[in-house]
Scaffold this motif. Structure first.
Motif, mmCIF file in Angstrom:
data_model
loop_
_atom_site.group_PDB
_atom_site.id
_atom_site.type_symbol
_atom_site.label_atom_id
_atom_site.label_comp_id
_atom_site.label_asym_id
_atom_site.label_seq_id
_atom_site.Cartn_x
_atom_site.Cartn_y
_atom_site.Cartn_z
ATOM 1 N N TYR A 133 102.580 14.597 -54.908
ATOM 2 C CA TYR A 133 103.985 14.918 -55.160
ATOM 3 C C TYR A 133 104.638 15.469 -53.898
ATOM 4 N N GLY A 134 105.855 15.004 -53.650
ATOM 5 C CA GLY A 134 106.668 15.589 -52.601
ATOM 6 C C GLY A 134 107.609 16.611 -53.210
ATOM 7 N N TRP A 135 107.959 17.611 -52.444
ATOM 8 C CA TRP A 135 108.896 18.604 -52.953
ATOM 9 C C TRP A 135 109.704 19.213 -51.808
ATOM 10 N N ALA A 136 110.857 19.725 -52.143
ATOM 11 C CA ALA A 136 111.693 20.429 -51.169
ATOM 12 C C ALA A 136 112.561 21.421 -51.922
ATOM 13 N N THR A 137 112.789 22.575 -51.325
ATOM 14 C CA THR A 137 113.624 23.618 -51.917
ATOM 15 C C THR A 137 114.607 24.138 -50.883
ATOM 16 N N LEU A 138 115.753 24.586 -51.347
ATOM 17 C CA LEU A 138 116.719 25.301 -50.520
ATOM 18 C C LEU A 138 116.991 26.643 -51.179
ATOM 19 N N THR A 139 116.887 27.712 -50.397
ATOM 20 C CA THR A 139 116.984 29.061 -50.944
ATOM 21 C C THR A 139 118.145 29.821 -50.328
ATOM 22 N N ASN A 140 118.998 30.377 -51.186
ATOM 23 C CA ASN A 140 120.043 31.296 -50.761
ATOM 24 C C ASN A 140 119.492 32.709 -50.938
ATOM 25 N N VAL A 141 119.106 33.331 -49.822
ATOM 26 C CA VAL A 141 118.435 34.629 -49.895
ATOM 27 C C VAL A 141 119.400 35.745 -50.266
ATOM 28 N N GLU A 142 120.695 35.555 -50.043
ATOM 29 C CA GLU A 142 121.665 36.591 -50.370
ATOM 30 C C GLU A 142 121.951 36.638 -51.867
ATOM 31 N N ASP A 143 122.111 35.467 -52.491
ATOM 32 C CA ASP A 143 122.342 35.422 -53.936
ATOM 33 C C ASP A 143 121.038 35.351 -54.725
ATOM 34 N N ARG A 144 119.928 35.262 -53.996
ATOM 35 C CA ARG A 144 118.584 35.384 -54.575
ATOM 36 C C ARG A 144 118.255 34.324 -55.626
ATOM 37 N N PHE A 145 118.419 33.065 -55.236
ATOM 38 C CA PHE A 145 117.922 31.983 -56.071
ATOM 39 C C PHE A 145 117.766 30.738 -55.210
ATOM 40 N N ILE A 186 117.204 26.202 -55.300
ATOM 41 C CA ILE A 186 117.246 24.918 -55.985
ATOM 42 C C ILE A 186 116.138 24.052 -55.396
ATOM 43 N N GLY A 187 115.472 23.294 -56.263
ATOM 44 C CA GLY A 187 114.364 22.491 -55.778
ATOM 45 C C GLY A 187 114.277 21.135 -56.449
ATOM 46 N N PHE A 217 112.111 15.642 -60.809
ATOM 47 C CA PHE A 217 112.552 16.885 -61.434
ATOM 48 C C PHE A 217 113.467 17.647 -60.477
ATOM 49 N N MET A 218 114.437 18.349 -61.039
ATOM 50 C CA MET A 218 115.220 19.311 -60.275
ATOM 51 C C MET A 218 115.225 20.623 -61.050
ATOM 52 N N PHE A 219 115.290 21.734 -60.317
ATOM 53 C CA PHE A 219 115.167 23.027 -60.986
ATOM 54 C C PHE A 219 115.867 24.117 -60.194
ATOM 55 N N LEU A 220 116.154 25.220 -60.886
ATOM 56 C CA LEU A 220 116.696 26.437 -60.287
ATOM 57 C C LEU A 220 115.740 27.578 -60.583
ATOM 58 N N LEU A 221 115.636 28.511 -59.644
ATOM 59 C CA LEU A 221 114.696 29.622 -59.822
ATOM 60 C C LEU A 221 115.222 30.885 -59.156
ATOM 61 N N PRO A 222 115.384 31.980 -59.921
ATOM 62 C CA PRO A 222 115.751 33.262 -59.298
ATOM 63 C C PRO A 222 114.594 33.790 -58.447
ATOM 64 N N ILE A 223 114.907 34.527 -57.392
ATOM 65 C CA ILE A 223 113.899 35.152 -56.542
ATOM 66 C C ILE A 223 114.280 36.610 -56.331
ATOM 67 N N ASP A 224 113.392 37.377 -55.701
ATOM 68 C CA ASP A 224 113.768 38.763 -55.401
ATOM 69 C C ASP A 224 114.027 38.933 -53.906
ATOM 70 N N ALA A 225 114.369 40.146 -53.513
ATOM 71 C CA ALA A 225 114.822 40.418 -52.152
ATOM 72 C C ALA A 225 113.728 40.261 -51.106
ATOM 73 N N HIS A 226 112.469 40.162 -51.524
ATOM 74 C CA HIS A 226 111.358 40.071 -50.572
ATOM 75 C C HIS A 226 110.926 38.635 -50.290
ATOM 76 N N PHE A 227 111.744 37.662 -50.711
ATOM 77 C CA PHE A 227 111.398 36.251 -50.524
ATOM 78 C C PHE A 227 111.165 35.922 -49.052
ATOM 79 N N THR A 228 110.073 35.206 -48.790
ATOM 80 C CA THR A 228 109.785 34.704 -47.446
ATOM 81 C C THR A 228 109.848 33.188 -47.416
ATOM 82 N N GLU A 229 109.082 32.521 -48.313
ATOM 83 C CA GLU A 229 109.109 31.063 -48.355
ATOM 84 C C GLU A 229 108.431 30.545 -49.618
#
Length: 346
Positions: A223-235, A237-238, A306-318
């Motif tokens: 499987y191939g995958w890719a995500t883009l993360t907005n670290v300020e709004d903390r979520f 899309i993948g 598949f496409m998805f959204l996922l909340p993250i917290d302030a310590h996100f690295t990758e």
């Protein structure tokens, strides 16, 4: 047209059938808030629709040839310029809701049927597509999912992660003299070697130019995958897809007016922005990968992602890894050196 549950809202238009919104209900930012108006498109697309959000390129990727233009073909194919129809309106199943739409291609005769399925109590959407060749001959063709993020979601701090492998640069402000040297000048994700020097493709603040970095996947990756993360709004899309369906990933970095305006996750059957005549007349494979797919007369190709959204917290690295199971996506995230697996069920 809208699909909605207690977590997310998804919208698409029948005009070109673009996905224009995919948003967590507790967030104000829509990642798919991106548009390229028809005024900026080639003359082939006059009178059609804006490119926006996640749209589909089917048939060709790039400009049609002079003969194809005379025959009525469009830039990036026909289906994003046609009005789609609803085959099956909103229906609720045991654990999901879905809409099925389709489009007939008047010139190329490459028709498509698409089912969009949002799972209940989840932020995961499954997209199933059937491509039908209604010509009496087999032919090369391409399909590319042009998933483009923009608006307030994209900024200098947005992070892109993927499990992509070897790649090469092209298009935009880094034009190539040719493609004969793409293997010898290739590089390994996540670092690109551009004419200006080495850059980290994961970061959005590295390059002040528009360009495309094109990649294949290691043979070990089903499987191939890719995500883009907005670290300020903390979520984030993948997207996740089978590499047999889509063996290429094209990352578009749009830089205009002194800022990053868009970043695109373009997973596809193609990676070379050239007409079929060029690819058939030259040695254009990239480590064994053709930049097109063959579809026989009357054949139907089946694609799924598949496409998805996922909340993250302030310590996100990758995002480090995504595992696809029968009824879940297991997403491994690094939070300041500590790994956490977040499970999205469907």
């Amino acid at each position: 047209m809208e699909l909605k549950n207690e977590k997310v809202c998804f919208e698409m238009t029948l005009n070109g059938s673009a996905f224009t919104k995919f948003q967590l209900l507790n967030k104000k930012v829509n990642p798919l808030d991106w548009k390229l108006p028809t005024a900026r498109l080639p003359e082939t697309n006059i009178g059609s629709f804006d490119f926006q959000g996640h749209f589909l390129c089917l048939g060709t990727w790039g400009m049609p040839t002079e003969g194809e233009k005379k025959a009525g073909l469009k830039f990036y194919g026909e289906v994003n310029t046609e009005i789609w129809k609803v085959d099956a309106p909103l229906s609720n199943e045991n654990n999901s809701q879905s809409i099925t739409t389709s489009c007939k291609s008047p010139v190329e005769k490459l028709d498509i049927v698409r089912k969009v399925e949002l799972f209940n109590n989840s932020s995961v959407i499954k997209i199933s597509e059937k491509i039908i060749n209604n010509l009496p001959i087999g032919r090369p063709y391409n399909i590319l999912q042009h998933a483009t993020m923009g608006g307030k979601f994209i900024n200098q701090k947005t992070i892109l992660n993927s499990n992509a492998g070897k790649g090469f640069y092209q298009n935009g402000q880094y034009t190539r003299n040719g493609y004969d040297d793409i293997e010898s000048t290739s590089y390994d994700w996540p670092y690109a070697v551009l004419p200006d020097g080495k850059t980290d493709l994961r970061l959005s603040n590295q390059v002040q130019k528009s360009f495309v970095s094109t990649h294949i996947f290691p043979e070990s990756e089903k499987y191939g995958w890719a995500t883009l993360t907005n670290v300020e709004d903390r979520f984030l899309i993948g997207y996740v897809w089978d590499t047999n369906d889509y063996p290429w990933l094209n990352i578009w970095h749009q830089y205009e007016e002194g800022e990053v305006k868009g970043r695109a996750i373009e997973f596809a059957t193609c990676g070379m922005w050239q007409p079929f005549e060029y690819m058939m007349s030259n040695e254009s494979r990239f480590f064994g990968h053709n930049s097109f797919e063959f579809i026989d007369a009357g054949e139907t190709k089946h694609k799924l992602y598949f496409m998805f959204l996922l909340p993250i917290d302030a310590h996100f690295t990758e995002v480090e890894k995504i595992q696809v199971n029968a009824h879940s996506l297991d997403i491994s995230i690094n939070y300041n050196g500590k790994n956490k697996v977040q499970i999205l069920k469907f």
